[in-house]
Design a protein around this motif. Structure first.
Motif, PDB file in Angstrom:
ATOM      1  N   ARG A   2       0.756  -1.230   0.157  1.00  0.00           N
ATOM      2  CA  ARG A   2       0.008   0.003  -0.150  1.00  0.00           C
ATOM      3  C   ARG A   2       0.911   1.371   0.083  1.00  0.00           C
ATOM      4  NH1 ARG A   2      -5.199   1.592   3.780  1.00  0.00           N
ATOM      5  NH2 ARG A   2      -5.017   3.880   2.997  1.00  0.00           N
ATOM      6  N   ILE A   3       1.956   1.286   0.755  1.00  0.00           N
ATOM      7  CA  ILE A   3       3.021   2.252   0.750  1.00  0.00           C
ATOM      8  C   ILE A   3       3.402   2.666  -0.586  1.00  0.00           C
ATOM      9  CG2 ILE A   3       5.028   1.205   1.323  1.00  0.00           C
ATOM     10  CD1 ILE A   3       5.305   3.784   3.396  1.00  0.00           C
ATOM     11  N   ILE A   4       3.582   1.606  -1.624  1.00  0.00           N
ATOM     12  CA  ILE A   4       4.235   1.740  -2.651  1.00  0.00           C
ATOM     13  C   ILE A   4       3.066   2.399  -3.751  1.00  0.00           C
ATOM     14  CG2 ILE A   4       4.891   0.673  -4.853  1.00  0.00           C
ATOM     15  CD1 ILE A   4       6.258  -1.250  -2.947  1.00  0.00           C
ATOM     16  N   LYS A   5       1.704   2.051  -3.578  1.00  0.00           N
ATOM     17  CA  LYS A   5       0.715   2.462  -4.222  1.00  0.00           C
ATOM     18  C   LYS A   5       0.648   4.077  -3.807  1.00  0.00           C
ATOM     19  CE  LYS A   5      -3.981   1.937  -5.549  1.00  0.00           C
ATOM     20  NZ  LYS A   5      -5.130   0.808  -5.051  1.00  0.00           N
ATOM     21  N   ASP A   6       0.569   4.284  -2.645  1.00  0.00           N
ATOM     22  CA  ASP A   6       0.353   5.639  -1.928  1.00  0.00           C
ATOM     23  C   ASP A   6       1.486   6.665  -2.733  1.00  0.00           C
ATOM     24  OD1 ASP A   6      -1.656   5.054  -0.858  1.00  0.00           O
ATOM     25  OD2 ASP A   6      -1.095   4.914   1.420  1.00  0.00           O
ATOM     26  N   LEU A   7       2.781   6.024  -2.588  1.00  0.00           N
ATOM     27  CA  LEU A   7       3.813   6.969  -3.048  1.00  0.00           C
ATOM     28  C   LEU A   7       3.661   7.077  -4.730  1.00  0.00           C
ATOM     29  CD1 LEU A   7       7.041   5.478  -1.165  1.00  0.00           C
ATOM     30  CD2 LEU A   7       6.234   7.808  -1.301  1.00  0.00           C
ATOM     31  N   GLY A   8       3.277   6.317  -5.283  1.00  0.00           N
ATOM     32  CA  GLY A   8       2.842   6.335  -6.913  1.00  0.00           C
ATOM     33  C   GLY A   8       1.687   7.295  -6.924  1.00  0.00           C
ATOM     34  N   LEU A   9       0.848   7.239  -6.094  1.00  0.00           N
ATOM     35  CA  LEU A   9      -0.589   8.317  -6.200  1.00  0.00           C
ATOM     36  C   LEU A   9       0.002   9.773  -5.964  1.00  0.00           C
ATOM     37  CD1 LEU A   9      -3.072   6.042  -4.882  1.00  0.00           C
ATOM     38  CD2 LEU A   9      -3.064   6.709  -7.051  1.00  0.00           C
ATOM     39  N   PHE A  10       0.960   9.655  -4.855  1.00  0.00           N
ATOM     40  CA  PHE A  10       1.291  11.093  -4.505  1.00  0.00           C
ATOM     41  C   PHE A  10       2.285  11.656  -5.378  1.00  0.00           C
ATOM     42  CE2 PHE A  10       4.819  13.853  -2.717  1.00  0.00           C
ATOM     43  CZ  PHE A  10       4.004  14.581  -1.791  1.00  0.00           C
ATOM     44  N   SER A  11       3.205  10.921  -6.111  1.00  0.00           N
ATOM     45  CA  SER A  11       4.236  11.338  -7.152  1.00  0.00           C
ATOM     46  C   SER A  11       3.326  11.845  -8.573  1.00  0.00           C
ATOM     47  CB  SER A  11       4.995  10.012  -7.708  1.00  0.00           C
ATOM     48  OG  SER A  11       5.725   9.889  -6.429  1.00  0.00           O
ATOM     49  N   ILE A  12       2.257  11.264  -8.953  1.00  0.00           N
ATOM     50  CA  ILE A  12       1.470  11.784  -9.883  1.00  0.00           C
ATOM     51  C   ILE A  12       0.960  13.013  -9.735  1.00  0.00           C
ATOM     52  CG2 ILE A  12      -0.670  11.375 -11.097  1.00  0.00           C
ATOM     53  CD1 ILE A  12      -0.242   8.601 -10.814  1.00  0.00           C
ATOM     54  N   GLY A  13       0.538  13.382  -8.316  1.00  0.00           N
ATOM     55  CA  GLY A  13      -0.026  14.762  -8.027  1.00  0.00           C
ATOM     56  C   GLY A  13       1.283  15.620  -7.952  1.00  0.00           C
ATOM     57  N   ALA A  14       2.215  15.271  -7.188  1.00  0.00           N
ATOM     58  CA  ALA A  14       3.303  16.110  -7.021  1.00  0.00           C
ATOM     59  C   ALA A  14       4.005  16.539  -8.456  1.00  0.00           C
ATOM     60  CB  ALA A  14       4.327  15.399  -6.397  1.00  0.00           C
ATOM     61  N   VAL A  15       3.910  15.862  -9.463  1.00  0.00           N
ATOM     62  CA  VAL A  15       4.378  16.238 -10.814  1.00  0.00           C
ATOM     63  C   VAL A  15       3.370  16.882 -11.505  1.00  0.00           C
ATOM     64  CG1 VAL A  15       5.372  15.496 -13.226  1.00  0.00           C
ATOM     65  CG2 VAL A  15       6.025  14.289 -10.803  1.00  0.00           C
ATOM     66  N   CYS A  16       2.253  16.518 -11.604  1.00  0.00           N
ATOM     67  CA  CYS A  16       1.085  16.920 -12.386  1.00  0.00           C
ATOM     68  C   CYS A  16       0.558  18.410 -11.998  1.00  0.00           C
ATOM     69  CB  CYS A  16      -0.122  16.056 -12.582  1.00  0.00           C
ATOM     70  SG  CYS A  16       0.383  14.560 -13.412  1.00  0.00           S
ATOM     71  N   TYR A  17       0.506  18.783 -10.704  1.00  0.00           N
ATOM     72  CA  TYR A  17       0.097  19.842 -10.316  1.00  0.00           C
ATOM     73  C   TYR A  17       0.919  21.006 -10.519  1.00  0.00           C
ATOM     74  CZ  TYR A  17      -2.069  23.799  -8.296  1.00  0.00           C
ATOM     75  OH  TYR A  17      -2.686  25.174  -8.143  1.00  0.00           O
ATOM     76  N   PRO A  18       2.061  20.840 -10.296  1.00  0.00           N
ATOM     77  CA  PRO A  18       3.275  22.162 -10.599  1.00  0.00           C
ATOM     78  C   PRO A  18       3.109  22.566 -12.087  1.00  0.00           C
ATOM     79  CG  PRO A  18       4.009  20.601  -9.149  1.00  0.00           C
ATOM     80  CD  PRO A  18       2.829  20.056  -9.202  1.00  0.00           C
ATOM     81  N   ILE A  19       3.091  21.331 -12.883  1.00  0.00           N
ATOM     82  CA  ILE A  19       2.958  21.572 -14.286  1.00  0.00           C
ATOM     83  C   ILE A  19       1.895  22.457 -14.642  1.00  0.00           C
ATOM     84  CG2 ILE A  19       2.802  20.571 -16.605  1.00  0.00           C
ATOM     85  CD1 ILE A  19       4.491  18.163 -15.411  1.00  0.00           C
TER      86      ILE A  19
END
Length: 126
Positions: A2-19
């Protein structure tokens, strides 16, 4: 797992929102990556739990979630740490310059593709 999935989800938002923010206003701040990652993970969980809700309902609820995170982030980053990342004081219907009606409506519109992305991710993970 679950932590890997959460990190993946977090990463998507952490990259997409600043863009998105760079495209919209020409600049961003590292705090927007943190906020965007947290928001995307929260939206994913919400959309997965309420996947049968109508799109309009998902978008309104998503906007409320994003606006709540924006208020919390604004009070922490802009007010407590005085980073001055954004200021909506000039916008009509703002609250302490941290949230406003205009951007809450924009978040609802952003939730259309976000909801679709969450649905695609959910189908791939199932």
């Amino acid at each position: 797992m679950r932590i890997i999935k959460d990190l993946g989800l977090f990463s998507i938002g952490a990259v997409c929102y600043p863009i998105i923010e760079i495209l919209w206003r020409g600049k961003t701040h590292w705090t927007m990556a943190v906020t965007g990652g947290t928001v995307f993970a929260a939206l994913y969980r919400f959309y997965k739990k309420y996947k049968n809700q109508r799109l309009v309902s998902r978008c309104v609820c998503g906007s409320l979630i994003i606006t709540a995170f924006e208020l919390i982030s604004g009070l922490i980053f802009n007010r407590a740490f005085m980073l001055d990342v954004w200021d909506y004081s000039e916008q009509k219907f703002n609250f302490k310059g941290q949230i406003c009606l205009f951007y809450s409506v924009m978040w609802a519109l952003l939730c259309i593709p976000v909801s679709a992305l969450c649905r695609c991710i959910s189908k791939r993970k199932s």
